[in-house]
Write a protein that holds these residues in place. Structure first.
Motif, PDB file in Angstrom:
ATOM      1  N   GLY A  14      46.535  41.983  22.925  1.00 19.06           N
ATOM      2  CA  GLY A  14      46.357  41.937  24.379  1.00 19.06           C
ATOM      3  C   GLY A  14      46.916  43.170  25.089  1.00 19.06           C
ATOM      4  O   GLY A  14      46.304  43.696  26.022  1.00 19.06           O
ATOM      5  N   LEU A  17      44.416  45.950  24.642  1.00 23.18           N
ATOM      6  CA  LEU A  17      43.189  45.770  25.444  1.00 23.18           C
ATOM      7  C   LEU A  17      43.484  46.076  26.909  1.00 23.18           C
ATOM      8  O   LEU A  17      42.668  46.665  27.620  1.00 23.18           O
ATOM      9  CB  LEU A  17      42.646  44.345  25.265  1.00 23.18           C
ATOM     10  CG  LEU A  17      42.189  44.044  23.827  1.00 23.18           C
ATOM     11  CD1 LEU A  17      41.842  42.566  23.672  1.00 23.18           C
ATOM     12  CD2 LEU A  17      41.002  44.896  23.424  1.00 23.18           C
ATOM     13  N   SER A 207      42.863  33.486  20.109  1.00 22.83           N
ATOM     14  CA  SER A 207      44.173  34.101  19.990  1.00 22.83           C
ATOM     15  C   SER A 207      44.403  34.546  18.558  1.00 22.83           C
ATOM     16  O   SER A 207      43.845  33.938  17.643  1.00 22.83           O
ATOM     17  CB  SER A 207      45.221  33.055  20.349  1.00 22.83           C
ATOM     18  OG  SER A 207      46.438  33.674  20.563  1.00 22.83           O
ATOM     19  N   ARG A 208      45.243  35.574  18.394  1.00 22.75           N
ATOM     20  CA  ARG A 208      45.610  35.900  17.020  1.00 22.75           C
ATOM     21  C   ARG A 208      46.295  34.686  16.394  1.00 22.75           C
ATOM     22  O   ARG A 208      46.918  33.885  17.113  1.00 22.75           O
ATOM     23  CB  ARG A 208      46.484  37.146  16.967  1.00 22.75           C
ATOM     24  CG  ARG A 208      47.738  37.081  17.764  1.00 22.75           C
ATOM     25  CD  ARG A 208      48.209  38.511  18.039  1.00 22.75           C
ATOM     26  NE  ARG A 208      49.143  38.554  19.139  1.00 22.75           N
ATOM     27  CZ  ARG A 208      50.457  38.358  19.015  1.00 22.75           C
ATOM     28  NH1 ARG A 208      50.979  38.093  17.834  1.00 22.75           N
ATOM     29  NH2 ARG A 208      51.239  38.423  20.071  1.00 22.75           N
ATOM     30  N   TRP A 212      53.650  31.047  17.015  1.00 27.20           N
ATOM     31  CA  TRP A 212      53.989  30.773  18.422  1.00 27.20           C
ATOM     32  C   TRP A 212      52.749  30.647  19.300  1.00 27.20           C
ATOM     33  O   TRP A 212      52.837  30.182  20.427  1.00 27.20           O
ATOM     34  CB  TRP A 212      54.983  31.792  18.963  1.00 27.20           C
ATOM     35  CG  TRP A 212      54.463  33.147  19.336  1.00 27.20           C
ATOM     36  CD1 TRP A 212      54.333  34.205  18.497  1.00 27.20           C
ATOM     37  CD2 TRP A 212      54.019  33.597  20.625  1.00 27.20           C
ATOM     38  NE1 TRP A 212      53.818  35.295  19.190  1.00 27.20           N
ATOM     39  CE2 TRP A 212      53.632  34.951  20.507  1.00 27.20           C
ATOM     40  CE3 TRP A 212      53.911  33.002  21.886  1.00 27.20           C
ATOM     41  CZ2 TRP A 212      53.144  35.711  21.572  1.00 27.20           C
ATOM     42  CZ3 TRP A 212      53.424  33.763  22.952  1.00 27.20           C
ATOM     43  CH2 TRP A 212      53.050  35.096  22.791  1.00 27.20           C
ATOM     44  N   LYS A 213      51.578  31.010  18.763  1.00 29.75           N
ATOM     45  CA  LYS A 213      50.355  30.816  19.543  1.00 29.75           C
ATOM     46  C   LYS A 213      49.874  29.354  19.417  1.00 29.75           C
ATOM     47  O   LYS A 213      48.975  28.929  20.127  1.00 29.75           O
ATOM     48  CB  LYS A 213      49.266  31.776  19.081  1.00 29.75           C
ATOM     49  CG  LYS A 213      49.552  33.238  19.461  1.00 29.75           C
ATOM     50  CD  LYS A 213      49.454  33.444  20.962  1.00 29.75           C
ATOM     51  CE  LYS A 213      49.557  34.913  21.344  1.00 29.75           C
ATOM     52  NZ  LYS A 213      49.441  35.124  22.794  1.00 29.75           N
ATOM     53  N   VAL A 234      39.227  31.451  17.327  1.00 23.43           N
ATOM     54  CA  VAL A 234      38.737  32.823  17.305  1.00 23.43           C
ATOM     55  C   VAL A 234      39.947  33.743  17.293  1.00 23.43           C
ATOM     56  O   VAL A 234      40.774  33.700  18.212  1.00 23.43           O
ATOM     57  CB  VAL A 234      37.856  33.091  18.549  1.00 23.43           C
ATOM     58  CG1 VAL A 234      37.313  34.511  18.517  1.00 23.43           C
ATOM     59  CG2 VAL A 234      36.726  32.071  18.625  1.00 23.43           C
ATOM     60  N   GLY A 235      40.060  34.552  16.249  1.00 29.48           N
ATOM     61  CA  GLY A 235      41.228  35.431  16.134  1.00 29.48           C
ATOM     62  C   GLY A 235      41.676  35.483  14.691  1.00 29.48           C
ATOM     63  O   GLY A 235      41.306  34.618  13.882  1.00 29.48           O
ATOM     64  N   PHE A 266      38.502  37.407  13.656  1.00 26.66           N
ATOM     65  CA  PHE A 266      38.545  38.275  14.843  1.00 26.66           C
ATOM     66  C   PHE A 266      37.133  38.587  15.285  1.00 26.66           C
ATOM     67  O   PHE A 266      36.283  38.938  14.475  1.00 26.66           O
ATOM     68  CB  PHE A 266      39.296  39.589  14.548  1.00 26.66           C
ATOM     69  CG  PHE A 266      39.469  40.419  15.800  1.00 26.66           C
ATOM     70  CD1 PHE A 266      40.566  40.235  16.621  1.00 26.66           C
ATOM     71  CD2 PHE A 266      38.507  41.354  16.176  1.00 26.66           C
ATOM     72  CE1 PHE A 266      40.710  40.964  17.798  1.00 26.66           C
ATOM     73  CE2 PHE A 266      38.646  42.089  17.347  1.00 26.66           C
ATOM     74  CZ  PHE A 266      39.748  41.892  18.153  1.00 26.66           C
ATOM     75  N   ARG A 267      36.843  38.452  16.580  1.00 31.41           N
ATOM     76  CA  ARG A 267      35.504  38.708  17.106  1.00 31.41           C
ATOM     77  C   ARG A 267      35.586  39.628  18.329  1.00 31.41           C
ATOM     78  O   ARG A 267      36.575  39.648  19.041  1.00 31.41           O
ATOM     79  CB  ARG A 267      34.850  37.391  17.535  1.00 31.41           C
ATOM     80  CG  ARG A 267      34.773  36.335  16.448  1.00 31.41           C
ATOM     81  CD  ARG A 267      33.518  36.426  15.669  1.00 31.41           C
ATOM     82  NE  ARG A 267      32.334  36.221  16.463  1.00 31.41           N
ATOM     83  CZ  ARG A 267      31.286  35.478  16.110  1.00 31.41           C
ATOM     84  NH1 ARG A 267      31.305  34.826  14.960  1.00 31.41           N
ATOM     85  NH2 ARG A 267      30.226  35.385  16.882  1.00 31.41           N
ATOM     86  N   ILE A 270      33.957  37.924  22.747  1.00 30.12           N
ATOM     87  CA  ILE A 270      34.736  36.839  23.363  1.00 30.12           C
ATOM     88  C   ILE A 270      33.984  36.172  24.533  1.00 30.12           C
ATOM     89  O   ILE A 270      33.897  34.940  24.584  1.00 30.12           O
ATOM     90  CB  ILE A 270      36.129  37.354  23.809  1.00 30.12           C
ATOM     91  CG1 ILE A 270      36.923  37.848  22.599  1.00 30.12           C
ATOM     92  CG2 ILE A 270      36.906  36.301  24.591  1.00 30.12           C
ATOM     93  CD1 ILE A 270      37.194  36.820  21.544  1.00 30.12           C
ATOM     94  N   GLU A 288      54.428  32.407  27.137  1.00 32.37           N
ATOM     95  CA  GLU A 288      53.419  33.471  27.034  1.00 32.37           C
ATOM     96  C   GLU A 288      53.714  34.494  28.134  1.00 32.37           C
ATOM     97  O   GLU A 288      53.772  34.130  29.311  1.00 32.37           O
ATOM     98  CB  GLU A 288      52.034  32.841  27.263  1.00 32.37           C
ATOM     99  CG  GLU A 288      50.878  33.796  27.170  1.00 32.37           C
ATOM    100  CD  GLU A 288      50.595  34.227  25.734  1.00 32.37           C
ATOM    101  OE1 GLU A 288      50.412  33.354  24.876  1.00 32.37           O
ATOM    102  OE2 GLU A 288      50.587  35.451  25.498  1.00 32.37           O
ATOM    103  N   ARG A 292      46.067  36.803  28.597  1.00 35.22           N
ATOM    104  CA  ARG A 292      44.743  37.298  28.999  1.00 35.22           C
ATOM    105  C   ARG A 292      43.674  36.232  28.830  1.00 35.22           C
ATOM    106  O   ARG A 292      42.773  36.101  29.639  1.00 35.22           O
ATOM    107  CB  ARG A 292      44.355  38.522  28.137  1.00 35.22           C
ATOM    108  CG  ARG A 292      45.180  39.751  28.419  1.00 35.22           C
ATOM    109  CD  ARG A 292      44.799  40.867  27.453  1.00 35.22           C
ATOM    110  NE  ARG A 292      43.406  41.244  27.540  1.00 35.22           N
ATOM    111  CZ  ARG A 292      42.914  42.130  28.407  1.00 35.22           C
ATOM    112  NH1 ARG A 292      43.726  42.718  29.266  1.00 35.22           N
ATOM    113  NH2 ARG A 292      41.637  42.426  28.394  1.00 35.22           N
ATOM    114  N   VAL A 293      43.781  35.449  27.743  1.00 36.98           N
ATOM    115  CA  VAL A 293      42.711  34.481  27.460  1.00 36.98           C
ATOM    116  C   VAL A 293      42.569  33.443  28.574  1.00 36.98           C
ATOM    117  O   VAL A 293      41.483  32.922  28.796  1.00 36.98           O
ATOM    118  CB  VAL A 293      42.900  33.770  26.089  1.00 36.98           C
ATOM    119  CG1 VAL A 293      42.719  34.745  24.946  1.00 36.98           C
ATOM    120  CG2 VAL A 293      44.229  33.088  26.010  1.00 36.98           C
TER     121      VAL A 293
END
Ligand code: UDP
Ligand code: GLC
Length: 380
Positions: A14, A17, A207-208, A212-213, A234-235, A266-267, A270, A288, A292-293
């Motif tokens: 993030g 990006l 998210s990756r 912790w995600k 996705v990630g 990973f894509r 998004i 967090e 961004r998501v």
């Protein structure tokens, strides 16, 4: 203004990006210096942003490293610091985008006599950092940075709580170009067919893969949801969290959810993937810093449920433009998923108001203006 941006990562997280968008208006007169090569360099090149890999070896300052390790890492960094200091003489200022970039940028700023900006993308607390690295970051920022840009009030508050100077810090949220998040209907149904997701209520997690995600929280929540609720993850594990990935696959198998969970890796598409979702879930178990998501889901016109902590609290007003649940609580997450599943008109209305709000509040043009203002206020 000629800016030397610095980022430690070759991978597009993030913070990276966000940097692409920040550097764009300066692309005729800036350079992004990376400490390691990778897909991030290609993304910068695609946007015609000048980029150079300044070090060939990855820098091994781990978040949890001790003082001795940190000091020996700094010694190992000396050739890189010298290279950055030499480059910096051709620029008006150094803009460090990550914590390790701060370490290099601070010393390079001293040797080159160029001012330093630190973009703080992290919550500087022991949830995320060792006490030593926390101290190093705050001490260097206080001593060398003329300006610290925090990505949220939560990141700013943690910086101040860790002893950071209040006279150098300002908050600027991440910016987004709303047009990027529009998808056409035919593409949406094509993608659903391709992924074999027709007729499902799709909860997307973008998210990756990292403990912790909290991807495991969403998997657990599925057990309390109707059978047509499917999750897409996705990630990828960007920073070596391979044990966690294995654990997630094991959890899915043990709970008998193999036909209701898809890991897509990973894509780069998004907005299109968000467009096929009925709900986007953010499940971080530690605060967090920004998220961004969360904003991206809003811009795609999708309902968002997020963990009530850190930057997420600044982005979501529950029941108005999204939903918040306490972090690490799969049952409460399932309740929100079930509400969205059972009451689509209600949640679609919330998503629409979120889209309008996010388009105004996080528009890249506004964010560019805020950064330009801070830079000119600080340096002219
Ligand atoms: N992302 C992506 N591809 C993926 C997964 C995520 O491009 O497969 C993007 C996502 O859209 C978001 C960013 O990576 O813009 C992650 O940023 P965020 O602030 O949500 O979390 P971070 O990973 O930086 O902590
Ligand atoms: C970091 C944070 C994330 C934030 C991003 C952009 O990667 O973990 O919360 O959204 O930076 O500022």
């Amino acid at each position: 203004m000629k800016i030397l941006f610095l980022d430690q990562s070759g991978k597009p997280g993030g913070a990276e990006l966000c940097l692409i968008d920040i550097a764009k208006p300066y692309r005729d007169s800036c350079l992004v210096g990376l400490f390691v090569d990778g897909a991030f360099r290609q993304l910068l090149e695609q946007q015609q942003i000048p980029v150079e890999v300044l070090a060939t070896e990855a820098i091994k300052v781990r978040k949890e490293s001790s003082l001795i390790q940190s000091l020996s890492s700094v010694t190992a960094l000396l050739p890189l610091i010298a290279k950055v200091a030499q480059k910096a003489r051709q620029y008006d200022l150094i803009y460090a985008n990550t914590q390790k970039a701060l370490v290099v940028g601070a010393l390079a700023s001293f040797f080159s006599r160029r001012p330093l900006v630190y973009h703080l993308h992290d919550i500087l607390s022991t949830d995320h950092f060792s006490p030593t690295n926390l101290k190093v970051a705050v001490t260097l920022a206080n001593r060398f940075a003329s300006l610290v840009i925090a990505n949220s009030k939560a990141s700013q508050a943690a910086f101040l709580a860790a002893g950071g100077r209040s006279d150098i810090i300002d908050v600027v949220y991440n910016g987004f170009e709303p047009e990027v998040y529009q998808s056409d209907r035919s593409h949406i149904s094509q993608l659903k067919t391709q992924l074999e997701l027709e007729g499902q209520f799709i909860v997307g997690h973008f998210s990756r893969l990292s403990p912790w995600k909290g991807q495991h929280i969403l998997i657990e929540a599925l057990t309390d949801c109707p059978k047509d609720v499917t999750a897409i993850f996705v990630g990828d594990a960007l920073f070596g969290e391979h044990d966690y990935v294995q654990q997630l696959h094991k959890q899915v198998a043990e709970l008998g959810l193999a036909d209701r969970v898809k890991f897509l890796g990973f894509r780069s598409d998004i907005p299109q993937l968000m467009a096929i979702c009925d709900l986007v879930a953010h499940t971080s178990t530690a605060p967090e810093p920004f998220g961004r998501v969360i904003v991206e889901a809003m811009l795609c016109g999708k309902p968002i449920v997020a963990a009530q902590s850190g930057g997420a609290i600044e982005l979501i007003e529950p029941g108005i433009n999204g939903f918040l649940v306490p972090p690490g609580q799969p049952h409460q997450l399932a309740e929100i998923i079930n509400t969205c599943h059972d009451r689509p008109e209600y949640t679609i209305a919330i998503a629409q108001s979120a889209q309008e709000m996010a388009t105004r509040r996080f528009h890249q043009t506004n964010i560019d203006r805020q950064i330009a203002h801070l830079l000119s206020r600080t340096f002219t």
